[in-house]
Design a protein around this motif. Structure first.
Motif, PDB file in Angstrom:
ATOM      1  N   LEU A   1       0.856  -1.329   0.114  1.00 41.08           N
ATOM      2  CA  LEU A   1      -0.203  -0.098  -0.150  1.00 41.08           C
ATOM      3  C   LEU A   1       0.895   1.392   0.056  1.00 41.08           C
ATOM      4  O   LEU A   1       0.455   2.267  -0.843  1.00 41.08           O
ATOM      5  N   PRO A   2       1.961   1.433   0.735  1.00 45.82           N
ATOM      6  CA  PRO A   2       2.720   2.562   0.856  1.00 45.82           C
ATOM      7  C   PRO A   2       3.495   2.848  -0.425  1.00 45.82           C
ATOM      8  O   PRO A   2       3.486   4.009  -1.190  1.00 45.82           O
ATOM      9  N   VAL A   3       3.852   1.884  -1.024  1.00 45.76           N
ATOM     10  CA  VAL A   3       4.659   1.774  -2.366  1.00 45.76           C
ATOM     11  C   VAL A   3       3.508   2.352  -3.385  1.00 45.76           C
ATOM     12  O   VAL A   3       3.993   3.486  -4.427  1.00 45.76           O
TER      13      VAL A   3
ATOM     14  N   MET B   1       1.518   6.366  -7.039  1.00 48.98           N
ATOM     15  CA  MET B   1       0.338   6.955  -7.801  1.00 48.98           C
ATOM     16  C   MET B   1      -0.135   8.400  -7.471  1.00 48.98           C
ATOM     17  O   MET B   1      -0.621   9.373  -8.207  1.00 48.98           O
ATOM     18  N   THR B   2       0.260   8.981  -6.426  1.00 49.16           N
ATOM     19  CA  THR B   2      -0.161  10.237  -5.737  1.00 49.16           C
ATOM     20  C   THR B   2       0.974  11.285  -5.496  1.00 49.16           C
ATOM     21  O   THR B   2       0.898  12.262  -5.888  1.00 49.16           O
TER      22      THR B   2
ATOM     23  N   GLN C   1       7.460  15.597 -14.334  1.00 49.13           N
ATOM     24  CA  GLN C   1       5.925  14.890 -14.195  1.00 49.13           C
ATOM     25  C   GLN C   1       5.281  14.940 -12.980  1.00 49.13           C
ATOM     26  O   GLN C   1       5.825  15.341 -12.130  1.00 49.13           O
ATOM     27  N   ASP C   2       4.171  15.185 -12.918  1.00 50.29           N
ATOM     28  CA  ASP C   2       3.255  15.445 -11.765  1.00 50.29           C
ATOM     29  C   ASP C   2       3.262  14.177 -11.066  1.00 50.29           C
ATOM     30  O   ASP C   2       3.346  14.242  -9.673  1.00 50.29           O
ATOM     31  N   ARG C   3       3.076  13.123 -11.532  1.00 50.85           N
ATOM     32  CA  ARG C   3       3.139  11.816 -10.928  1.00 50.85           C
ATOM     33  C   ARG C   3       4.107  10.825 -11.332  1.00 50.85           C
ATOM     34  O   ARG C   3       4.222  10.963 -12.611  1.00 50.85           O
ATOM     35  N   MET C   4       4.454   9.834 -10.691  1.00 50.16           N
ATOM     36  CA  MET C   4       5.433   8.746 -11.326  1.00 50.16           C
ATOM     37  C   MET C   4       4.798   7.917 -12.173  1.00 50.16           C
ATOM     38  O   MET C   4       5.145   7.561 -13.224  1.00 50.16           O
TER      39      MET C   4
END
Length: 148
Positions: free
Chosen positions: A41-43, A48-49, A62-65
């Motif tokens: 979950l943390p990964v 994502m965020t 980039q805004d997110r990975m």
């Protein structure tokens, strides 16, 4: 009774490799699977965020990975494959699919328990039938002596 005996003997063939499965092993495997999902979950949250740093190699700018994956799909793959992957990654499609898989697992588990119960019932009937067959020949032996 003979048909049930034949059905049990032909349908309930034991496995070639005999093993014993205990419920505690299944509990530990479920516990390990739960811990695996909780550790992911943390990964997943960070991918994502959270925004990456500006010096982060392929993720810079980039805004997110996860945007790198979307950009690669849009630039390198044909447009129809991008559309298919976009529709397939829609949460409105993923959540019912997961729910359907959970229901299928529940159904198969219930059917398996029903088959196990049917097997035990048929085994008990076979034991009772074998006991009655052991008793019946004794009566047959006594019948001619009663007639003579």
């Amino acid at each position: 009774m003979y048909f049930q005996c034949w059905a049990v003997m032909s349908s309930n063939v034991p496995h070639e490799r005999v093993f014993k499965a205990s419920r505690s092993n299944n509990f530990y495997m479920a516990l390990l699977l739960l811990v695996l999902f909780l550790s992911l979950l943390p990964v997943i949250y960070s991918i994502m965020t959270l925004p990456p740093s500006f010096d982060c190699g392929p993720f810079s700018g980039q805004d997110r990975m996860f945007d790198v994956v979307l950009e690669t799909i849009n630039q390198d793959l044909p447009a129809f494959i991008g559309n298919i992957l976009t529709y397939a990654s829609n949460p409105g499609l993923i959540m019912p699919a997961i729910l359907l898989m959970v229901l299928a697992i529940y159904y198969l588990n219930t059917v398996s328990k029903g088959y196990q119960q049917a097997n035990t019932d048929l085994k008990k009937k076979m034991q009772m039938a074998s006991l009655s067959l052991l008793v019946c020949p004794l009566y047959i032996l006594y019948i001619p002596s009663l007639i003579w």
